[in-house]
Design an enzyme around this catalytic site. Structure first.
Site, PDB file in Angstrom:
ATOM      1  N   LEU A 203     -18.378  -1.045   2.940  1.00  0.00           N
ATOM      2  CA  LEU A 203     -19.131   0.006   2.356  1.00  0.00           C
ATOM      3  C   LEU A 203     -18.669  -0.031   0.920  1.00  0.00           C
ATOM      4  CD1 LEU A 203     -18.287   2.652   5.153  1.00  0.00           C
ATOM      5  CD2 LEU A 203     -20.136   1.250   4.760  1.00  0.00           C
TER       6      LEU A 203
ATOM      7  N   TYR B  22       0.946  -1.064  -0.069  1.00  0.00           N
ATOM      8  CA  TYR B  22       0.036  -0.028  -0.001  1.00  0.00           C
ATOM      9  C   TYR B  22       0.845   1.160  -0.171  1.00  0.00           C
ATOM     10  CZ  TYR B  22      -3.862  -2.999   1.401  1.00  0.00           C
ATOM     11  OH  TYR B  22      -4.891  -3.848   1.501  1.00  0.00           O
TER      12      TYR B  22
ATOM     13  N   ARG C   2     -16.010   0.125  -0.647  1.00  0.00           N
ATOM     14  CA  ARG C   2     -15.303   1.101  -1.045  1.00  0.00           C
ATOM     15  C   ARG C   2     -15.821   2.567  -1.402  1.00  0.00           C
ATOM     16  NH1 ARG C   2     -10.655  -1.759  -2.720  1.00  0.00           N
ATOM     17  NH2 ARG C   2     -10.876  -3.869  -3.259  1.00  0.00           N
ATOM     18  N   GLY C   3     -16.804   2.857  -0.721  1.00  0.00           N
ATOM     19  CA  GLY C   3     -17.410   4.092  -0.477  1.00  0.00           C
ATOM     20  C   GLY C   3     -18.750   3.832  -1.223  1.00  0.00           C
TER      21      GLY C   3
ATOM     22  N   SER D 262     -21.908   3.846   0.827  1.00  0.00           N
ATOM     23  CA  SER D 262     -21.747   4.661   2.364  1.00  0.00           C
ATOM     24  C   SER D 262     -22.834   5.858   2.191  1.00  0.00           C
ATOM     25  CB  SER D 262     -20.325   5.494   2.408  1.00  0.00           C
ATOM     26  OG  SER D 262     -20.247   6.570   1.068  1.00  0.00           O
TER      27      SER D 262
END
Ligand SMILES: NC(=O)c1ccc[n+]([C@@H]2O[C@H](COP(=O)([O-])OP(=O)(O)OC[C@H]3O[C@@H](n4cnc5c(N)ncnc54)[C@H](OP(=O)(O)O)[C@@H]3O)[C@@H](O)[C@H]2O)c1
Length: 332
Positions: free
Chosen positions: A205, A56, A207-208, A211
């Site tokens: 979520l 990452y 990746r949003g 959300s």
């Protein structure tokens, strides 16, 4: 904060973990000070499980987490993924889970994190050139030597899970699981339950997307979502209609969409620990309120009616990455 054992042989962890990936460029630029403040806020809220990967930001995420945990190491369990290979331009070039590579990877991770051991160490993906027994055996040697405490897996299928668990106890499988990614329910989750392996769920979520905050025009360059099928034009519009249906259920409970999506995952079993990808304190505190949301059978039914298991448009990864997922292969 609630705490639970991660699988039968794993450590005791908070019932929610913090995933740090988004703090190192995977979702576009992020704010360093806010990332560190978010890790500190998580510790203060009683979160003990922090997930990172050596790839990452090519080491950036481990250094960030190491800095944030300085002086607070004893309150944290660090989960590290290794094996994904990257170039200096950030490109991805396969996986390496050979024993000699693992020894090298762990040495660098310990340095970047500034710690003398990693709590859970796992290959990010199955290396198709290396039997899982060899990979797990090499990590088991690191356990014996004291550099690693527990062994985890990531995105592997039932057959690989069984083979790995025959070599050494596995604390948890890290895998995508959400209202719109329910593939583990058929075979992988029952296998983990049979073997006493916990689940650390990511993408809760989506990746949003799930959300309630997602904006159609939000994609920055280098953001994974720019290549994710579920965020592409033609799919994302349909997926956002599911979010709006979920918002109605959330509104009726006085909760946010994200809280309902997280609480739904938590309601699927005590052996499932969601890893939330918050990189701002505001998002973290929204997520933590999911603990206050007790979902009854009626709520769960309403949620699943709003977001039927097969209603999502688009696969969870682009085809080129999907082929690396052992978890997407069936044993039948
Ligand atoms: N094993 C694997 O293959 C694998 C793959 C992916 C991830 N992971 C791990 O799992 C962790 C979590 O995964 P994920 O990134 O897919 O997480 P996620 O929680 O599904 O999505 C995180 C994204 O959602 C946005 N978001 C909107 N509302 C939020 C809220 N209330 N709380 C939290 N985030 C909110 C975030 O916010 P902003 O954009 O506003 O910051 C961020 O962009 C990662 O950090 C990583 O450690 C593992």
């Amino acid at each position: 904060m609630d705490y639970r054992s991660l699988g039968k042989k794993g450590p005791e962890v908070s019932a929610m973990g913090l995933g740090c990936m988004g703090m190192s460029g995977m979702y576009g630029p992020s704010d360093r000070d806010e990332s560190i403040a978010t890790i500190h806020a998580a510790l203060e809220a009683g979160i003990t499980l922090f997930d990172t990967g050596d790839f990452y930001g090519m080491g950036h995420n481990e250094m960030l987490l190491g800095e944030a945990l300085k002086g607070r190491r004893d309150n944290a369990l660090i989960s590290v993924k290794f094996g994904a290979l990257r170039g200096p331009d950030g490109s991805w070039s396969g996986y390496d889970a050979r024993p000699e590579a693992i020894k090298n990877f762990v040495a660098y991770s310990l340095q970047r994190l500034g710690v003398d051991h990693i709590d859970i160490y796992r290959p990010a993906r199955l290396d198709s050139q290396v039997p899982i027994e060899e990979t797990v055996g090499a990590i088991a040697d690191l356990v014996k030597a004291g550099y690693v405490r527990h062994i985890g897996l990531s995105e592997v299928g039932a057959d690989t899970i069984r083979r790995a668990a025959a070599v050494h106890p596995i604390s948890d499988l890290q895998i995508e699981y959400s209202l719109i990614s329910r593939g583990i329910e058929a075979e992988i989750l029952p296998t983990c339950r049979e073997l006493g392996i916990g689940i650390t769920a990511y993408g809760v979520l989506s990746r949003g997307l799930l959300s309630g905050h997602w904006q159609l025009d939000k994609l920055a360059q280098g953001d994974f979502r720019a290549i994710s099928p579920r965020f592409q034009q033609g799919n994302v519009e349909q997926n956002l209609t599911l979010v709006e249906a979920l918002r109605k259920v959330a509104d009726a409970r006085g909760a946010s969409v994200a809280q309902v999506a997280i609480a739904w995952v938590m309601a699927q079993g005590e052996d499932i620990v969601p890893l939330i990808g918050a990189r701002k304190r505001e998002r973290l505190s929204e997520s933590l309120k999911a603990f206050e949301l007790e979902l009854g059978a009626d709520d769960l039914a309403a949620i699943e009616q709003a977001v039927p298991a097969d209603a999502v448009a688009g696969e969870r990864y682009p085809a080129a990455q999907l082929k690396d997922l052992d978890s997407e292969r069936t044993t039948a």
